[in-house]
Scaffold this active site. Structure first.
Site, PDB file in Angstrom:
ATOM      1  N   GLN A 136       1.127  -1.260   0.114  1.00  0.00           N
ATOM      2  CA  GLN A 136      -0.435   0.019  -0.137  1.00  0.00           C
ATOM      3  C   GLN A 136       1.025   1.677  -0.237  1.00  0.00           C
ATOM      4  O   GLN A 136       0.417   2.542  -0.307  1.00  0.00           O
ATOM      5  CB  GLN A 136      -0.928   0.189   1.543  1.00  0.00           C
ATOM      6  CG  GLN A 136      -0.090   0.016   2.386  1.00  0.00           C
ATOM      7  CD  GLN A 136      -1.030   0.018   3.914  1.00  0.00           C
ATOM      8  OE1 GLN A 136      -1.357  -1.427   3.726  1.00  0.00           O
ATOM      9  NE2 GLN A 136      -1.613   0.591   4.861  1.00  0.00           N
ATOM     10  N   CYS A 142      -5.181  -0.212   3.537  1.00  0.00           N
ATOM     11  CA  CYS A 142      -4.973  -1.848   4.011  1.00  0.00           C
ATOM     12  C   CYS A 142      -6.207  -2.201   4.067  1.00  0.00           C
ATOM     13  O   CYS A 142      -6.273  -3.237   3.489  1.00  0.00           O
ATOM     14  CB  CYS A 142      -4.855  -1.597   5.389  1.00  0.00           C
ATOM     15  SG  CYS A 142      -5.234  -0.727   6.873  1.00  0.00           S
ATOM     16  N   HIS A 280      -5.773  -1.494  11.794  1.00  0.00           N
ATOM     17  CA  HIS A 280      -5.442  -1.735  10.633  1.00  0.00           C
ATOM     18  C   HIS A 280      -5.491  -3.327   9.930  1.00  0.00           C
ATOM     19  O   HIS A 280      -5.554  -3.953  11.185  1.00  0.00           O
ATOM     20  CB  HIS A 280      -3.459  -1.786  11.048  1.00  0.00           C
ATOM     21  CG  HIS A 280      -2.814  -2.110   9.934  1.00  0.00           C
ATOM     22  ND1 HIS A 280      -3.197  -1.339   8.596  1.00  0.00           N
ATOM     23  CD2 HIS A 280      -2.081  -3.280   9.432  1.00  0.00           C
ATOM     24  CE1 HIS A 280      -1.355  -2.206   7.034  1.00  0.00           C
ATOM     25  NE2 HIS A 280      -1.476  -3.269   8.272  1.00  0.00           N
ATOM     26  N   ASN A 300      -0.177  -9.626   5.443  1.00  0.00           N
ATOM     27  CA  ASN A 300      -0.662  -7.832   5.180  1.00  0.00           C
ATOM     28  C   ASN A 300      -0.547  -7.146   4.069  1.00  0.00           C
ATOM     29  O   ASN A 300       0.226  -7.993   2.736  1.00  0.00           O
ATOM     30  CB  ASN A 300       1.001  -7.681   6.085  1.00  0.00           C
ATOM     31  CG  ASN A 300       0.482  -6.006   6.974  1.00  0.00           C
ATOM     32  OD1 ASN A 300      -0.744  -4.964   6.453  1.00  0.00           O
ATOM     33  ND2 ASN A 300       1.558  -5.536   7.345  1.00  0.00           N
TER      34      ASN A 300
END
Length: 334
Positions: A136, A142, A280, A300
């Site tokens: 990102q 995210c 997040h 992630n």
């Protein structure tokens, strides 16, 4: 101009002044810049090197303690190691809770949901359900990567095809549903957009830029569609485990404001400093147990230099550590 010249002289003199600016450290800094293609204005480089060196020392001290058995995980340098803790918090999260808990879901996985033969471990990326790790960059998107990861998994389940989807499409085009590009959004609002829009573009047709742009969705490039979405019982790790086992990759959110998360490298992250205030989002792609400790396997969106090639093992069954089971959701593609 004089200020720039002074900064350059300070940098040059610092590099030849011995510890902590010794030859080895200088080489590590140059290698860091080369590896991650970093360039700085002369007036900025001294600041960034100082931040990087401080983070490097934190990594060294933590890993020495980990070698002595004081931690279950190690830290490492990544492409964001020239940023301060406050800069990472401000630029690299982006999950917004919206009105998730007040929504009425037709589908919910609960702790008392009956599941036969719940597996002890599972990893959906080895089954072909998970696309490559995205990045990102310094944008709070995210939520878009996580939503797409969940949709990609369900699309694969229905069609047998893994199609990477466009995070940029969600960033640029789902404002009406409440998302706000680099300023944040949520997975539920992303599912809503895909349903109303009758699809989302592929990543190839609508590539990621890491900045807010005008929407240019093209229905001829739709890579996946949805019919609905569901949630996981808030706060229940057993419900989350059942959802991962029976549905596939599940979108979640955690408190990622600790430095241990930001600089995580290997092992099972166990950090009691994190809170239940999630900020997040990540994709839970599996779970298991390592050396007697339960973990969640999570994808992630900070690139492959972070963590274990973009993945993290986070503590499981540690009283819902970091709020991992607070915001679980999943799309329905059939």
């Amino acid at each position: 101009m004089l200020t720039i010249k002074i900064a350059v002289l300070l940098l040059v003199s610092s590099l030849s002044a011995g510890l902590p600016h010794d030859t080895q450290l200088h080489k590590q800094w140059e290698d860091f810049k080369t590896l991650y293609k970093k360039t700085y204005h002369p007036s900025e480089e001294l600041k960034r090197r100082s931040i990087w060196a401080e983070n490097l020392e934190k990594v060294r001290k933590h890993n020495m303690e980990a070698d002595k058995g004081l931690h279950s995980f190690t830290l490492g340098i990544n492409e964001y190691s020239d940023m301060t803790h406050d800069e990472r918090k401000a630029r690299m999260h982006g999950f917004k809770e919206s009105d998730f808990q007040s929504l009425k879901f037709k589908h919910e996985v609960r702790a008392d949901t009956k599941v036969h033969n719940l597996p002890e471990k599972i990893d959906w990326k080895t089954e072909g359900w998970v696309s490559p790790v995205g990045n990102q960059f310094q944008c709070g998107s995210c939520w878009a990567f996580t939503a797409n990861g969940a949709v990609e998994g369900q699309h694969y389940n229905v069609t047998g095809q893994l199609v990477p989807l466009s995070a940029q499409d969600l960033m640029d085009c789902s404002n009406a549903e409440g998302n706000n590009g680099c300023e944040g959004g949520s997975m539920i609002q992303s599912y809503e957009y895909i349903i109303k829009n009758k699809g989302i573009d592929t990543d190839v047709s609508y590539p990621y830029t890491g900045k807010d742009e005008k929407c240019h969705f093209n229905k001829t490039n739709v890579g996946a569609t949805l019919t609905g979405y569901g949630k996981v019982q808030k706060g229940s790790e057993l419900a989350l485990q059942k959802a991962v086992a029976t549905i596939g990759p599940i979108a979640v959110a955690v408190d990622a404001t600790t430095e241990s998360f930001e600089m995580y490298k290997h092992g099972i992250l166990n950090d009691q400093k994190c809170t239940q205030n999630v900020n997040h989002s990540l994709l839970v792609v599996g779970y298991g147990t390592l050396n007697g400790t339960d973990f969640w396997l999570m994808k992630n969106s900070w690139g492959t230099s972070w963590g274990n090639k973009g993945y993290i093992m986070m503590s499981r069954n540690k009283k819902n550590q970091c709020g991992v089971a607070n915001m679980g959701s999943f799309p329905i593609a059939r």
